[in-house]
Design an enzyme around this catalytic site. Structure first.
Site, PDB file in Angstrom:
ATOM      1  N   PRO A 102       0.823  -1.218   0.000  1.00 21.90           N
ATOM      2  CA  PRO A 102       0.000   0.000   0.000  1.00 21.90           C
ATOM      3  C   PRO A 102       0.859   1.271   0.000  1.00 21.90           C
ATOM      4  O   PRO A 102       0.346   2.360  -0.239  1.00 21.90           O
ATOM      5  CB  PRO A 102      -0.834  -0.117   1.288  1.00 21.90           C
ATOM      6  CG  PRO A 102      -0.225  -1.205   2.079  1.00 21.90           C
ATOM      7  CD  PRO A 102       0.600  -2.055   1.171  1.00 21.90           C
ATOM      8  N   GLU A 130       3.157  -8.632   8.691  1.00 21.27           N
ATOM      9  CA  GLU A 130       3.287  -7.183   8.865  1.00 21.27           C
ATOM     10  C   GLU A 130       4.110  -6.523   7.762  1.00 21.27           C
ATOM     11  O   GLU A 130       4.279  -5.315   7.735  1.00 21.27           O
ATOM     12  CB  GLU A 130       3.924  -6.873  10.225  1.00 21.27           C
ATOM     13  CG  GLU A 130       2.995  -7.077  11.397  1.00 21.27           C
ATOM     14  CD  GLU A 130       1.678  -6.318  11.236  1.00 21.27           C
ATOM     15  OE1 GLU A 130       1.717  -5.081  11.094  1.00 21.27           O
ATOM     16  OE2 GLU A 130       0.614  -6.975  11.253  1.00 21.27           O
ATOM     17  N   ARG A 168      -4.817  -7.709 -20.540  1.00 19.55           N
ATOM     18  CA  ARG A 168      -5.864  -7.404 -21.518  1.00 19.55           C
ATOM     19  C   ARG A 168      -5.439  -6.327 -22.515  1.00 19.55           C
ATOM     20  O   ARG A 168      -6.116  -6.076 -23.499  1.00 19.55           O
ATOM     21  CB  ARG A 168      -7.187  -7.066 -20.835  1.00 19.55           C
ATOM     22  CG  ARG A 168      -7.210  -5.791 -20.057  1.00 19.55           C
ATOM     23  CD  ARG A 168      -8.419  -5.717 -19.138  1.00 19.55           C
ATOM     24  NE  ARG A 168      -9.676  -5.646 -19.863  1.00 19.55           N
ATOM     25  CZ  ARG A 168     -10.094  -4.596 -20.540  1.00 19.55           C
ATOM     26  NH1 ARG A 168      -9.347  -3.529 -20.594  1.00 19.55           N
ATOM     27  NH2 ARG A 168     -11.259  -4.615 -21.157  1.00 19.55           N
ATOM     28  N   ASP A 183     -11.739   1.281 -23.966  1.00 23.21           N
ATOM     29  CA  ASP A 183     -11.849   1.204 -22.512  1.00 23.21           C
ATOM     30  C   ASP A 183     -11.956   2.562 -21.841  1.00 23.21           C
ATOM     31  O   ASP A 183     -11.476   3.548 -22.373  1.00 23.21           O
ATOM     32  CB  ASP A 183     -10.568   0.581 -21.934  1.00 23.21           C
ATOM     33  CG  ASP A 183     -10.568  -0.923 -22.027  1.00 23.21           C
ATOM     34  OD1 ASP A 183     -11.629  -1.490 -22.274  1.00 23.21           O
ATOM     35  OD2 ASP A 183      -9.481  -1.491 -21.844  1.00 23.21           O
TER      36      ASP A 183
HETATM   37  N1  ADE Z   1      -0.855  -5.266  -0.053  1.00 25.35           N
HETATM   38  C1  ADE Z   1      -1.710  -4.928   0.937  1.00 25.35           C
HETATM   39  N2  ADE Z   1      -2.465  -3.883   0.610  1.00 25.35           N
HETATM   40  C2  ADE Z   1      -2.081  -3.524  -0.660  1.00 25.35           C
HETATM   41  C3  ADE Z   1      -2.489  -2.504  -1.545  1.00 25.35           C
HETATM   42  N3  ADE Z   1      -3.428  -1.617  -1.233  1.00 25.35           N
HETATM   43  N4  ADE Z   1      -1.898  -2.432  -2.751  1.00 25.35           N
HETATM   44  C4  ADE Z   1      -0.917  -3.313  -3.072  1.00 25.35           C
HETATM   45  N5  ADE Z   1      -0.486  -4.300  -2.271  1.00 25.35           N
HETATM   46  C5  ADE Z   1      -1.062  -4.400  -1.077  1.00 25.35           C
END
Ligand code: ADE
Length: 264
Positions: A102, A130, A168, A183
């Site tokens: 993230p 974690e 794709r 798209d």
């Molecule tokens: N792993 C956990 N959350 C994630 C996210 N939002 N984007 C990419 N990998 C992740």
């Protein structure tokens, strides 16, 4: 014994996806279904799952450990990840290593196009627990990618989302090349409204122009629909790309129509 499964046909694919994961069955099932499966069967792409646990050297097949400095949760150890990455890189040392996290750069349609045209081999590291030891990131990772500002329990779903949208874009993976050209987000606009049979559904008719057979009129109608949808649902996209001369004419015409509706 190291076990990997590369799902591919008998000629060299355009793009190879390799997913390093602790849940290979999850990702293998994805490679075995739908559009990606068809792309693999046509030898346009290949999909490989590598079980990180297979690269653990101790007899318990440990892949995680407690964090230095204390704290809750476990951290993925660097050695099995290094060995897993090296084993895949033997095939192509220039393969791009992508860490799903993230904290990464936000994935979007432009990034999907970049991956589709600019790469032959993409290796996705899917973290669990974690997170992964920082030295994996600093020593082996080329890019960190996120699919949005929310935290999932692992990177597998994110990797599959990316593989789906990148594959794709490879000509031939979809039924027709045209389908990925119209798209949403191509040219920073949303896709136009689509209709199929029946002609009347719950008293709502398909717009007459779509039944007219007049290709230029249909093109104009779709352009207008795409612009209206973008304006209503994602006006921020006009900040990324200014309206073209044709788009300005269409938008002005739409404004005039709206004005007549409000002040007949
Ligand atoms: N792993 C956990 N959350 C994630 C996210 N939002 N984007 C990419 N990998 C992740």
């Amino acid at each position: 014994m190291v076990r990997t499964q590369r799902i591919m046909g008998n000629k060299e694919p355009v793009l190879n996806f390799t997913v390093l994961t602790l849940f290979p069955e999850l990702v293998t099932a994805f490679f075995e279904h739908g559009m990606i499966h068809r792309g693999i069967e046509r030898n346009l792409v290949s999909g490989e799952c590598v079980n990180i646990r297979d690269f653990s050297c101790d007899r318990h097949k440990t892949v995680d450990d407690k964090p230095y400095g204390g704290g809750s949760g476990m951290v993925m150890k660097p050695e099995p990840l290094e060995a897993a990455i090296s084993s895949v890189k033997k095939r192509n040392p220039r393969a791009k290593v992508i860490l799903m996290t993230p904290q990464g750069e936000r994935f979007d349609q432009k990034k999907a196009c970049d991956f589709a045209v600019g790469q032959e081999d993409l290796i996705f590291i899917c973290g669990r627990y974690e997170g992964i030891d920082e030295r994996v990131y600093t020593q082996f990772v080329d890019e960190e990618i996120s699919i949005g500002d929310y935290v999932m329990t692992g990177g597998e779903l994110a990797a599959m989302a990316i593989i789906d949208s990148v594959s794709r874009m490879i000509p031939g993976v979809l039924g027709s090349d045209a389908s990925s050209q119209s798209d949403s987000f191509i040219d920073d606009r949303l896709e136009y409204a689509q209709y199929t049979r029946p002609e009347v559904f719950n008293d709502v008719k398909v717009p007459g122009v779509l039944l007219s057979g007049n290709h230029e009129k249909i093109r104009q109608w779709r352009k207008t629909s795409s612009l209206q949808r973008t304006f209503i649902k994602r006006p921020d996209l006009f900040e990324t790309k200014d309206p073209t001369a044709e788009e300005k004419i269409i938008l002005r015409q739409w404004c005039r129509e709206l004005e007549t509706l409000v002040n007949p």
